[in-house]
Design an enzyme around this catalytic site. Sequence first.
Site, short mmCIF file in Angstrom:
data_model
loop_
_atom_site.label_atom_id
_atom_site.label_comp_id
_atom_site.label_asym_id
_atom_site.label_seq_id
_atom_site.Cartn_x
_atom_site.Cartn_y
_atom_site.Cartn_z
N GLU A 1 5.02 5.38 1.35
CA GLU A 1 3.95 6.20 1.81
C GLU A 1 2.75 5.22 2.05
OE1 GLU A 1 4.08 9.28 1.84
OE2 GLU A 1 5.93 9.88 0.86
N GLU B 1 -7.74 1.53 9.28
CA GLU B 1 -7.99 2.24 8.08
C GLU B 1 -8.83 1.28 7.14
OE1 GLU B 1 -5.00 2.35 5.06
OE2 GLU B 1 -5.30 4.55 4.71
N LYS C 1 5.91 -0.36 -11.33
CA LYS C 1 4.87 -1.36 -11.26
C LYS C 1 3.51 -0.68 -11.12
CE LYS C 1 3.07 -4.33 -8.66
NZ LYS C 1 1.57 -4.17 -9.05
N CYS D 1 -5.17 7.67 1.27
CA CYS D 1 -4.48 7.57 2.55
C CYS D 1 -4.56 8.65 3.65
CB CYS D 1 -3.03 7.62 2.36
SG CYS D 1 -2.55 6.68 0.68
P1 ADP Z 1 -4.25 -2.97 -1.88
O1 ADP Z 1 -4.27 -4.34 -1.13
O2 ADP Z 1 -5.15 -1.95 -1.20
O3 ADP Z 1 -4.41 -3.09 -3.38
P2 ADP Z 1 -1.21 -3.04 -1.50
O4 ADP Z 1 -0.30 -2.39 -0.62
O5 ADP Z 1 -1.61 -4.56 -1.60
O6 ADP Z 1 -2.73 -2.18 -1.51
O7 ADP Z 1 -0.91 -2.79 -3.17
C1 ADP Z 1 -0.30 -1.67 -3.51
C2 ADP Z 1 0.61 -1.93 -4.68
O8 ADP Z 1 1.65 -3.00 -4.08
C3 ADP Z 1 0.09 -2.83 -5.94
O9 ADP Z 1 0.82 -2.35 -6.95
C4 ADP Z 1 0.44 -4.32 -5.58
O10 ADP Z 1 0.37 -4.68 -6.67
C5 ADP Z 1 1.60 -4.00 -4.82
N1 ADP Z 1 1.86 -5.29 -4.02
C6 ADP Z 1 1.18 -6.23 -3.33
N2 ADP Z 1 1.69 -7.12 -2.60
C7 ADP Z 1 3.16 -6.85 -2.90
C8 ADP Z 1 4.42 -7.74 -2.68
N3 ADP Z 1 4.17 -8.66 -1.78
N4 ADP Z 1 5.55 -7.35 -2.97
C9 ADP Z 1 5.48 -5.95 -3.80
N5 ADP Z 1 4.64 -5.23 -4.28
C10 ADP Z 1 3.26 -5.63 -3.78
#
Ligand code: ADP
Length: 518
Positions: free
Chosen positions: A283, A420, A209, A318
């Site tokens: 990560e 962060e 994804k 990161c």
């Molecule tokens: P940021 O908020 O900086 O984008 P995230 O950790 O939210 O960092 O996003 C990293 C990845 O995780 C993206 O691909 C995002 O779509 C996905 N993501 C965000 N929320 C969820 C969730 N609840 N479950 C699974 N994947 C998620």
Amino acid sequence: MDSVGSISRLLRSYSTARPDNPPLIGVETVTTERQVQLVPMLVGGEPTLAKAGGTITVGNPAHRNRPIAEVPRALAEDVDAAVQTAHHAFQSWRRVTPRERGRIMLRIADAMDAGFEEIAVLIATETGNALAPQSRPEAKGTAEVFRYFGGVAGELKGETVPLGEDLLVYTRREPIGVVGGIIPWNSPVLLGALKIAMSITAGNTLVLKAAEDAPLAVLRMGQVCNEYLPAGVLNVLTGYGEEAGAALAVHPLVRKLSFTGSTEIGKSIMHAAADRIVPVSLELGGKSPVVVYPDSDNDTVVQGVVAGMRFTRQGQSCTAGSRLFLHESIHDSFLEKLVAKLQTLKVGDPLDESTDMGSLINQKQFDRVCNYIEDGMGQSGAEIVLGGMPPQDGPLTEGWYVTPTVITRATNDWRVAREEIFGPVLVVVPWSGEEEVIRMANDSHYGLAAYVWCQNIKQALNAAHQIDSGWIQVNRGLGQIPGHSYGGFKMSGMGREFSLEGMLDSFTQRKSVTVNLA
Ligand code: ADP
Ligand code: MG
């Protein structure tokens, strides 16, 4: 690669958003109401739209996310279809010999080399990361990821265990099944390539994804990979985290989760993994310390600190060395050189070859970073030696631009020193005793990376061994190189990736076979 040409032409012309944009190569696209193209996902080797027909607009951060394309908004039903496809493909992919899988990775590496410029332009356009210092090196470096894992594919081997003449005991490194990979937007292609190369070389199939903010270059890379891989081995979905990401994390046929992103979401991924007892690698975030010793007050170290802070990615990394511990005796002279160096960085249009630093990814991050700057500036004793709140007028207000900001005389307990920021904000904490600085470096719930700048190698290595981080660099500020394991201590994550050992540990399962020879 005609198709590659058209995707970049499409994006170059996004600003005029002409309805006559050429179609993306090999892919049926639709011109949407917003007059931008809908770029499909990749499921079972086919361009695929969301079953419910929803879309997500992808914007250019350098122009406050002006729409450049749309991608499907995958929901649980789309995730299910992709996972079923990957599950089906696994039954034959697992039987392809590791060396043959490796050969395919090498072909992908060559194709990525040939097409890196188009991917670089896509990254710069959707992330705001400047082309010359950041997006192009990312796109170029990606071929090396495929090449490395292609090269070590033959090392997916087990052991024999000497338990006596009457027993033959050996182990096999078997693939796990369908991997659910979730990646962020900050280095989308490199991180996507890692998930693809490690999962697939090890014999798994993958549903990846992409991040909703940066799916286009990853989709393009997926197209390249799919020219060489059997259908269904790699599937790339686009969608929101809480919809597609969450559905992937809980899908019963996903046998391994590999997530790169925030610590907050990492926790929810780990919960989902716990419910089904599936292995997970995470990560996550960091607040990496940079310790500069008194013998290292020079321009090389200044350059290294600038590189380590990932200023050319607007600090959105990161591994950003964002807590700078400067020895009191060199504090003023080092900062003077650092500020002079940062003042030479040209902030602006990511597609301009002379730009050193582009735009943050979106308004949410921009607001967050501004909030941290405000908070840091408001602390008593804080000295802002460079930057501060972003400009209120002029060309930089066209995008989510924040200029390099350095706050000194901080203490390690300030919010800006603990959390962060994911922006170009360097927080400086002066130190005088070695024990004290190691204690401060370790006083963090993160432990991803660290940087030690010291000419005395004995002192430097002592510090490196005492700092609680998964990756320490001594007198070096650049990025990871495929081949060394990478991953965090503490809340920066679990599991190691980036290396042969990482692939073996995180993407295979060991099976023992005990044979009675008596
Ligand atoms: P940021 O908020 O900086 O984008 P995230 O950790 O939210 O960092 O996003 C990293 C990845 O995780 C993206 O691909 C995002 O779509 C996905 N993501 C965000 N929320 C969820 C969730 N609840 N479950 C699974 N994947 C998620
Ligand atoms: Mg998020």
